[in-house]
Design an enzyme around this catalytic site. Structure first.
Site, mmCIF file in Angstrom:
data_model
loop_
_atom_site.group_PDB
_atom_site.id
_atom_site.type_symbol
_atom_site.label_atom_id
_atom_site.label_comp_id
_atom_site.label_asym_id
_atom_site.label_seq_id
_atom_site.Cartn_x
_atom_site.Cartn_y
_atom_site.Cartn_z
ATOM 1 N N GLY A 77 47.803 -24.528 -7.625
ATOM 2 C CA GLY A 77 47.122 -25.338 -6.623
ATOM 3 C C GLY A 77 46.918 -24.616 -5.313
ATOM 4 N N GLU A 113 38.800 -19.589 -3.077
ATOM 5 C CA GLU A 113 37.688 -18.991 -3.829
ATOM 6 C C GLU A 113 38.160 -18.130 -5.002
ATOM 7 O OE1 GLU A 113 34.304 -19.357 -3.834
ATOM 8 O OE2 GLU A 113 34.788 -21.069 -2.580
ATOM 9 N N HIS A 170 40.759 -18.823 -7.060
ATOM 10 C CA HIS A 170 40.921 -19.771 -8.173
ATOM 11 C C HIS A 170 39.563 -20.274 -8.654
ATOM 12 C CE1 HIS A 170 44.750 -20.546 -5.769
ATOM 13 N NE2 HIS A 170 45.249 -20.243 -6.947
ATOM 14 N N GLY A 216 43.523 -14.219 -12.985
ATOM 15 C CA GLY A 216 42.973 -13.297 -11.990
ATOM 16 C C GLY A 216 43.656 -11.945 -12.069
ATOM 17 N N LYS A 267 44.006 -10.189 -9.540
ATOM 18 C CA LYS A 267 44.797 -10.023 -8.311
ATOM 19 C C LYS A 267 46.266 -9.853 -8.688
ATOM 20 C CE LYS A 267 46.243 -13.515 -5.565
ATOM 21 N NZ LYS A 267 47.704 -13.410 -5.501
ATOM 22 N N SER A 311 47.031 -18.176 -1.833
ATOM 23 C CA SER A 311 47.552 -19.412 -1.225
ATOM 24 C C SER A 311 48.617 -19.073 -0.187
ATOM 25 C CB SER A 311 48.154 -20.322 -2.297
ATOM 26 O OG SER A 311 47.245 -20.508 -3.356
#
Ligand code: AMP
Length: 284
Positions: A31, A35, A37, A147, A149, A186
């Protein structure tokens, strides 16, 4: 978009979708969507018939003293974004739903999880591997989107899916950065203005190393040292690790390997276009 909080409810809806011949795409998240996600949600929307996303801050992957309680949570905004990106089923379970009792069974991927982030977070990847295995078993997707990342996590999930013969394709999506090059996360919300401004040094250091590789440098120790040196010039940051590793095994690469230059060039030439997004300089 339907929001579901119970495992049996989600499983029933996914079973029904598959029975009608639908391909399910799945995006697991914790959560506080951004952008990065949303690029995964859109990839799933473009590829598959039914998109399932989960929002679950997974206690099992947080170590003692880590930020489980403080982790940003904003379900209303997340729900609006997920609906906007075409999510069909949003799974938001409670901790009690996912872990009614302390699990006696966990999933451990060895080797790949020892170094890099695993060195300072020794139980993190067991928590990730366990929750991802549970979520894949509940949803039963054709494709699951992760991702790059979190590259080590992506490699760990790919390996667990291969080792356990799970019937799902793991799709790695490009890293999405802020306009100044900092990776969207996040946890960037934790950074105050000054520290956030200084975080661009990571992007600058990575870009410099990419430049060196593209100019033909293949000495891994030199590249690693250059990365560490550039980051350590920013006194506000403490470097956890800088390493040059094999993309599949995550084993550290040492020195020059004969023929690396030629192989590197040929590989770059064959790279599919979507993989080129990992070059940090695209966001310069
Ligand atoms: P998280 O909510 O941090 O667990 O992340 C959920 C998924 O979103 C993971 O597969 C992450 O790798 C992916 N993700 C998070 N940030 C980004 C980003 N900046 N670019 C691409 N993917 C991301």
């Amino acid at each position: 978009m339907k929001t579901v909080s119970r495992i049996d409810d989600l499983r029933r809806r996914c079973d029904a979708a598959r029975a009608e011949g639908a391909e399910i795409g799945f995006v697991p998240t914790m959560g506080s969507l951004h952008e990065g996600h949303r690029s995964l949600l859109r990839a799933a929307r473009a590829d598959t018939d039914v998109v399932v996303a989960s929002i679950f801050v997974n206690s099992l992957q947080f170590g003692p003293g880590e930020d489980f309680a403080a982790y940003p949570r904003d379900l209303d905004t997340d729900s609006a974004m997920a609906a906007d990106d075409g999510v069909d089923l949003l799974f938001v379970p409670s901790s009690a739903e996912m872990y009614p009792t302390d699990p006696l069974t966990t999933v451990h991927v060895s080797g790949l999880t020892r170094g890099l982030c695993g060195a300072s977070r020794p139980t993190f990847f067991d928590g990730v591997a366990t929750v991802v295995t549970k979520l894949l078993s509940i949803v039963g997707p054709c494709r699951a989107y992760f991702g790059r990342k979190d590259y080590q996590q992506f490699a760990v999930v790919k390996r667990l899916v291969a080792d356990l013969d799970l019937p799902v394709e793991v799709v790695g999506c490009p890293l999405v950065r802020e306009p100044d090059g900092v990776a969207m996360s996040s946890r960037n919300a934790y950074l105050d203005g000054d520290t956030r401004a200084r975080a661009t040094v990571l992007y600058e250091a990575l870009s410099s190393v990419v430049d060196a590789v593209q100019e033909g440098e293949r000495n891994a120790r030199l590249l690693r040292d250059r990365l560490a040196d550039l980051v350590s010039r920013e006194p506000a940051l403490t470097l956890d690790y800088a390493d040059v590793v094999d993309a599949t095994t995550l084993a550290p690469v040492s020195g020059n390997r004969r023929g690396d230059r030629g192989r590197g060039r040929r590989r770059r030439g064959r790279r599919p276009a979507h993989r080129q997004h990992d070059d940090p300089r695209r966001w310069r």
